[in-house]
Motif scaffolding. Structure first.
Motif, PDB file in Angstrom:
ATOM      1  N   ALA A 174       1.128 -11.169 -10.552  1.00 45.73           N
ATOM      2  CA  ALA A 174       0.425  -9.890 -10.578  1.00 45.73           C
ATOM      3  C   ALA A 174       0.119  -9.415  -9.161  1.00 45.73           C
ATOM      4  O   ALA A 174       0.267  -8.231  -8.851  1.00 45.73           O
ATOM      5  N   LEU A 176       1.797 -10.142  -6.489  1.00 44.72           N
ATOM      6  CA  LEU A 176       3.061  -9.694  -5.899  1.00 44.72           C
ATOM      7  C   LEU A 176       3.381  -8.286  -6.378  1.00 44.72           C
ATOM      8  O   LEU A 176       3.802  -7.420  -5.611  1.00 44.72           O
ATOM      9  N   MET A 177       3.171  -8.068  -7.688  1.00 49.32           N
ATOM     10  CA  MET A 177       3.495  -6.762  -8.252  1.00 49.32           C
ATOM     11  C   MET A 177       2.626  -5.654  -7.688  1.00 49.32           C
ATOM     12  O   MET A 177       3.041  -4.510  -7.593  1.00 49.32           O
ATOM     13  N   LEU A 178       1.383  -6.011  -7.351  1.00 52.41           N
ATOM     14  CA  LEU A 178       0.489  -4.982  -6.832  1.00 52.41           C
ATOM     15  C   LEU A 178       0.850  -4.600  -5.406  1.00 52.41           C
ATOM     16  O   LEU A 178       0.287  -3.674  -4.855  1.00 52.41           O
ATOM     17  N   GLY A 179       1.791  -5.352  -4.809  1.00 53.02           N
ATOM     18  CA  GLY A 179       2.283  -4.950  -3.506  1.00 53.02           C
ATOM     19  C   GLY A 179       1.666  -5.695  -2.333  1.00 53.02           C
ATOM     20  O   GLY A 179       1.849  -5.293  -1.194  1.00 53.02           O
ATOM     21  N   PHE A 180       0.930  -6.784  -2.585  1.00 51.49           N
ATOM     22  CA  PHE A 180       0.450  -7.597  -1.474  1.00 51.49           C
ATOM     23  C   PHE A 180       1.653  -8.209  -0.762  1.00 51.49           C
ATOM     24  O   PHE A 180       2.589  -8.667  -1.430  1.00 51.49           O
ATOM     25  N   PRO A 181       1.631  -8.278   0.585  1.00 50.70           N
ATOM     26  CA  PRO A 181       2.703  -8.990   1.284  1.00 50.70           C
ATOM     27  C   PRO A 181       2.702 -10.461   0.856  1.00 50.70           C
ATOM     28  O   PRO A 181       1.652 -11.009   0.523  1.00 50.70           O
ATOM     29  N   ARG A 182       3.849 -11.086   0.908  1.00 48.50           N
ATOM     30  CA  ARG A 182       3.976 -12.449   0.380  1.00 48.50           C
ATOM     31  C   ARG A 182       3.017 -13.425   1.047  1.00 48.50           C
ATOM     32  O   ARG A 182       2.429 -14.273   0.400  1.00 48.50           O
ATOM     33  N   GLN A 184       0.128 -12.840   2.264  1.00 47.74           N
ATOM     34  CA  GLN A 184      -1.223 -12.641   1.744  1.00 47.74           C
ATOM     35  C   GLN A 184      -1.384 -13.215   0.355  1.00 47.74           C
ATOM     36  O   GLN A 184      -2.438 -13.726   0.001  1.00 47.74           O
ATOM     37  N   ARG A 188      -4.297 -15.623  -0.645  1.00 42.69           N
ATOM     38  CA  ARG A 188      -5.321 -15.186  -1.604  1.00 42.69           C
ATOM     39  C   ARG A 188      -5.249 -15.912  -2.937  1.00 42.69           C
ATOM     40  O   ARG A 188      -6.260 -16.175  -3.562  1.00 42.69           O
TER      41      ARG A 188
ATOM     42  N   LEU B 397      10.237  -8.465 -10.758  1.00 37.01           N
ATOM     43  CA  LEU B 397       9.935  -9.854 -10.418  1.00 37.01           C
ATOM     44  C   LEU B 397      11.205 -10.686 -10.330  1.00 37.01           C
ATOM     45  O   LEU B 397      11.199 -11.780  -9.796  1.00 37.01           O
ATOM     46  N   ARG B 420      10.140  -2.916  -3.227  1.00 39.71           N
ATOM     47  CA  ARG B 420       8.851  -3.490  -3.596  1.00 39.71           C
ATOM     48  C   ARG B 420       7.763  -2.427  -3.625  1.00 39.71           C
ATOM     49  O   ARG B 420       6.917  -2.413  -4.517  1.00 39.71           O
ATOM     50  N   ALA B 424       5.604  -1.277  -6.849  1.00 44.04           N
ATOM     51  CA  ALA B 424       4.150  -1.340  -6.933  1.00 44.04           C
ATOM     52  C   ALA B 424       3.569   0.003  -7.347  1.00 44.04           C
ATOM     53  O   ALA B 424       2.590   0.067  -8.074  1.00 44.04           O
ATOM     54  N   GLN B 428       3.746  -1.543 -13.330  1.00 39.02           N
ATOM     55  CA  GLN B 428       2.869  -2.704 -13.306  1.00 39.02           C
ATOM     56  C   GLN B 428       3.117  -3.508 -14.560  1.00 39.02           C
ATOM     57  O   GLN B 428       3.659  -3.002 -15.532  1.00 39.02           O
ATOM     58  N   PHE B 431       0.706  -9.809 -18.124  1.00 38.96           N
ATOM     59  CA  PHE B 431       1.357 -11.068 -18.478  1.00 38.96           C
ATOM     60  C   PHE B 431       0.707 -11.671 -19.704  1.00 38.96           C
ATOM     61  O   PHE B 431      -0.452 -11.406 -20.008  1.00 38.96           O
ATOM     62  N   ARG B 442     -12.127 -15.271  -9.160  1.00 41.87           N
ATOM     63  CA  ARG B 442     -12.507 -13.930  -8.744  1.00 41.87           C
ATOM     64  C   ARG B 442     -13.290 -13.245  -9.852  1.00 41.87           C
ATOM     65  O   ARG B 442     -12.991 -13.423 -11.028  1.00 41.87           O
ATOM     66  N   ALA B 451      -5.630  -3.666  -6.947  1.00 42.28           N
ATOM     67  CA  ALA B 451      -4.684  -2.684  -6.407  1.00 42.28           C
ATOM     68  C   ALA B 451      -5.276  -1.975  -5.200  1.00 42.28           C
ATOM     69  O   ALA B 451      -4.557  -1.570  -4.290  1.00 42.28           O
ATOM     70  N   VAL B 454      -5.094  -4.049  -1.846  1.00 42.10           N
ATOM     71  CA  VAL B 454      -3.853  -3.969  -1.091  1.00 42.10           C
ATOM     72  C   VAL B 454      -4.005  -2.944   0.021  1.00 42.10           C
ATOM     73  O   VAL B 454      -3.560  -3.128   1.139  1.00 42.10           O
ATOM     74  N   ARG B 499      -6.403  -4.195 -14.644  1.00 46.80           N
ATOM     75  CA  ARG B 499      -5.852  -4.456 -13.314  1.00 46.80           C
ATOM     76  C   ARG B 499      -4.514  -3.725 -13.153  1.00 46.80           C
ATOM     77  O   ARG B 499      -4.231  -3.132 -12.127  1.00 46.80           O
TER      78      ARG B 499
END
Ligand code: SF4
Lengths: 292, 592
Positions: A174, A176-182, A184, A188, B397, B420, B424, B428, B431, B442, B451, B454, B499
């Motif tokens: 999730a 990764l999908m949200l666009g965080f760099p790998r 990070q 995280r 993915l 990518r 994003a 989305q 899962f 968290r 989101a 980021v 999310r």
């Protein structure tokens, strides 16, 4: 990170007897190592050849007696803690950084890096750790360095395996999908999840390093022959065991309890870290409390 | 003599605050050759009955009164070794997760033979008997040499069925035996169980949350809530003319397989926690009952009636509980819009099998598919049909080995870095296994606004957005400070949904979002998605096991089989007039 520690790790630690006991012994050794010059009744190297092999006299000048050269056993024990700490701490932390770093990089990057690190670690553990350490020490490296170099593959393998278990989880995908760099995402979502294993291993490796230092000192390898170390004391005590057994018993007991304390700490951490909340009961509360 | 009889069975949970009843003196009997279904939404009390039969109550629970007897012998008073002799021989169990029930490192053959050996089969007949047992459930002999995780869930469960019936048991206790299976496999496994059971004349206790599934194979149904049996009777009669509001609302919360799509009935609040049940006077269902009256709170209604009994003093009002409206039609869209997702000839292979016998199979091949903005599409198919891989490909993915993937008109199979970002912003994914899908350390309000993290938004902005999202999901704001482990399963799925929707994507990919939820929670989530659809205007690609859920939510259905799309059309057409064998098998296994 602090919030993470408080929320995720702390609650069950404090309730685990093993962790408390282990932590206590480790902190005690650390404290003694730091304040040894103040606390010790004598200079640990000062010889008093007129008073050799004194027995225990708790109220006397030499509370735990003296060794064959008339040196204060208690002072030597206290200063010996320094040797142990100076080996265990850098060895464990260094092995964590080196092995953990390589393991995480291998697991996270995959491909060629993973294969290279895998081979290196496998080749490395083909040597039994003690033999490896002996070779390294004979080759002139310090004891701490030898302990670290024999322990890093352990971190490497364990953390890579942990990472592989975590990497498949939904929250990693999730992020990764949200666009965080790998990088990070690794920091995280993955690092906090493998931290319990890393901390537990840290304690075990520290125990191993303390033991290794004692073995090497006992064999009179790596370092000055008259250094202050529990292993050296064991070797000296061995020679006078029938005349003044305390010379063998005292360092033996200390060594054993420190290693056992560290091992307990490691076991305890492994067993109690993780999500610390009684799930069902809280879910019940949620329903009872938040319903319309 | 009854095979299993419970009389006043009472189980309590010992908690710090005192004892809390989990089962409150329930009565039922299972006659030889009969199937009794115990149905409960969260399955908590019903599952305890199963554990009580095995005399293995979870820690903290204890049987305090009543009796539970097997063929007249009291199970409570039975010595441990006699009990062990009974389990696996006279009483067999079928678990909900077959893969977990088998030893992971021993071959299926070794485990089956060890079981037969315990049943007293001579050593030289073992092999033949094992093969025969497998043949009895339609599993090939080759499976004997394999490890459980190299088999499908269906095969694992069939192996367990073969084991359960190898000792010719008098009673089989099956707890959600098809929970891990797709519709087609569910049909085949249930058929195998029923065939063996009939041939051996065994009785069965089926513990499930799925009322329709229970109705399809049980002779008699007992519906439980709050630790009581509130309705018990012949299955057909209970399903067709329920006499307790709870049964009726469960039925109305289940989407139908044909006809109009009614609004699903929403049970007013989730099942009360054990604690809340402790000191309630009168009917314990009253807080959730749509037809309660003042006097329901005064006396506890007894379980009354002849063959079909219910614990409600106003059974006459039950038929008045009906669905209020219909699902609104999908929002109107202009024709000719650029598809939000387009796949052209997409293929990808995966390697499977043990290390010494790796096989590369085309997991999906030659998939072409367009999803227009705002369209809800369901993908159904058997285990291993490639639907999950398709979802991961759509979500970015996984990278396709062949073909092109276009997101909102942009080809994302060329340049990984920009792809990518495109992903994003546009897609989305939600899962399955919501527990592992949420970062355990968290807080909920931080998770739903990931989101924004980021883009490194300020914490005030995130806090505000978190509140909005929780409100949109219909969750109390107080839950924002919880950790995922402190939430119920249905709430966790809402958090995962929030999310994914935080950045308002144009396409939502959901894999297994509804799997493993009971009917009321499912109805709730379905209603939520239908409402959000009109508000947020996103398209949905849903991989789903339950065909009725797929039909209720999505106007279009894809059927996948062996990595290819074999049917694609309006949900009512595909399910009403199935053309492909795979579709027919799925429909046959759905008890609707
Ligand atoms: S007794 Fe009353 S409250 Fe209870 S189920 Fe019947 S109508 Fe509802």
């Amino acid at each position: 990170m602090m919030r993470f520690l408080r929320r995720y790790l702390w609650p069950r630690w404090v309730r685990s007897g093993r962790v408390l006991l282990g932590l206590l012994s480790v902190l005690a050794v650390l404290a003694i190592a730091v304040v040894a010059p103040v606390l010790a009744p004598h200079d640990p190297l000062a010889q008093d050849l007129s008073l050799t092999l004194r027995p225990i006299e708790l109220r006397g000048v030499y509370p735990l007696g003296t060794d064959g050269l008339g040196r204060c056993v208690l002072s030597r024990l206290m200063f010996g803690a320094r040797a142990a700490v100076l080996v265990a701490l850098p060895a464990a932390l260094g092995a964590l950084l080196l092995g953990g770093g390589l393991g995480l990089a291998a697991g996270w990057l995959g491909g060629r890096v993973e294969r290279a690190v895998g081979w290196l670690a496998a080749a490395w553990v083909a040597f039994p750790p003690v033999v490896l350490a002996l070779l390294l020490v004979a080759g002139g490296s310090g004891v701490a360095m030898a302990a670290m170099l024999s322990a890093w593959p352990l971190f490497c393998r364990v953390l890579r395996a942990e990472l592989q278990a975590v990497a498949g989880r939904g929250h990693v995908a999730a992020a990764l999908m949200l666009g965080f760099p790998r990088g990070q995402v690794l920091w995280r979502e993955v690092v906090p999840a493998v931290l319990p294993a890393a901390l537990a291993l840290l304690a075990w490796v520290a125990a191993g390093a303390v033991g290794l230092e004692a073995v090497l000192a006992f064999l009179d390898l790596g370092g000055a022959p008259d250094r202050l170390s529990w292993g050296r004391m064991l070797a000296d005590g061995w020679e006078v065991v029938f005349l003044a057994p305390i010379n063998l018993v005292a360092p033996g007991v200390v060594l054993f309890s420190v290693m056992a304390g560290l091992a307990l700490l490691g076991d305890g951490l492994r067993g109690t870290m993780g999500l610390a909340l009684p799930e069902a009961r809280l879910a019940d509360d949620a329903m009872a409390g938040d319903g319309p | 003599m009854s095979v299993l009889a419970a009389r006043g069975l009472t189980v309590e949970a010992r908690r710090r605050g005192g004892a809390v009843p989990v089962l409150r003196g329930i009565n039922f009997t299972v006659e030889p050759g009969q199937v009794l279904g115990l149905v409960e939404e969260a399955g908590a009390g019903a599952a305890v009955v199963g554990r009580a039969v095995a005399q293995r109550l979870p820690p903290g629970l204890a049987m305090v009164h009543g009796s539970l007897s097997f063929l007249g012998a009291e199970l409570m008073a039975m010595p441990a070794d006699e009990m062990r002799g009974l389990l696996g021989r006279e009483i067999a169990f079928l678990p909900p997760s077959p893969l977990a029930a088998l030893h992971p490192a021993r071959t299926v053959g070794a485990q089956l033979e060890a079981h037969l050996r315990r049943l007293g089969v001579a050593r030289r007949e073992l092999r033949a008997k094992a093969v025969a047992a497998l043949a009895g459930v339609g599993v090939a002999e080759a499976v004997l040499g394999r490890l459980p995780h190299h088999l499908s869930q269906e095969q694992c469960q069939l192996v367990l069925v073969a084991m359960a019936f190898a000792g010719a048991p008098k009673l089989v206790v099956a707890e959600e035996p098809t929970a891990a299976l797709d519709a087609a496999a569910q049909g085949r496994v249930l058929a195998a169980i029923q065939a063996l059971r009939r041939a051996q004349g065994a009785a069965m206790l089926l513990i499930t949350r799925d009322l329709l599934l229970a109705g399809a194979i049980c002779d008699e149904l007992a519906v439980m809530t709050g630790g009581d049996i509130v309705e018990i009777g012949p299955a057909a009669s209970v399903l067709r003319a329920p006499r307790h509001p709870y049964t009726s609302s469960l039925l109305l919360a289940t989407p139908p397989m044909r006809g109009a799509r009614p609004d699903l009935y929403l049970l007013p609040e989730p099942a009360a926690g054990e604690r809340a049940l402790a000191g309630v006077a009168g009917c314990r269902f009253a807080p959730r009952c749509p037809v309660r009256a003042e006097y329901c709170l005064r006396t506890e209604p007894p379980l009354e009636g002849d063959a079909h009994r219910s614990a409600c003093i106003r059974p006459g009002l039950v038929p008045t509980i009906v669905a209020q409206g219909e699902v609104p039609p999908p929002p109107w869209r202009p024709v000719g819009e650029v598809p939000v997702l387009a796949l052209e000839g997409v293929g990808k292979a995966v390697t499977t099998g043990p290390a010494w016998r790796r096989e590369t199979v085309a997991a999906v091949h030659d998939i072409s598919l367009r999803i227009t903005p705002g369209e809800f599409v369901a993908v159904v198919g058997e285990e291993g049909c490639g639907a999950s891989l398709l979802a991961r490909l759509a979500a970015g993915l996984e990278q396709p080995a062949a073909g092109r993937i276009m997101l909102a008109g942009v080809d994302v199979s060329v340049d990984a870095a920009s792809a990518r970002q495109q992903h994003a912003a546009t897609v989305q994914m939600v899962f399955d296994e919501a527990q592992a899908a949420l970062t355990p350390w968290r807080r909920v309000s931080d998770i739903v606004t990931e989101a924004l993290a980021v883009r490194q938004s300020r914490s005030r902005v995130r806090e505000t957005r978190a509140r909005q999202l929780l409100a949109e999901m219909g969750m109390p704001l107080a839950l924002g400070v919880r950790l995922p482990g402190q939430l119920g399963e249905a709430q966790r799925r809402r958090v995962a949904l929030a999310r994914a929707l935080c950045g308002e994507p144009k396409l939502l990919v959901a894999d297994g979002l509804f799997d493993g939820l009971d009917a009321p929670a499912q109805a709730d989530l379905l209603g939520l998605l239908l409402r959000l659809r009109h508000r947020l205007d996103f398209a949905l690609l849903l991989v789903c096991r339950d065909l009725a859920v797929a039909r209720h939510l999505c106007e279009r259905v894809l059927v996948m089989h062996q990595g290819a799309i074999v049917e694609d059309g309006l949900a009512d057409t595909v399910f009403g007039w199935p053309r492909h064998e795979a579709t027919k098998a799925l429909l046959a296994g759905s008890p609707r």
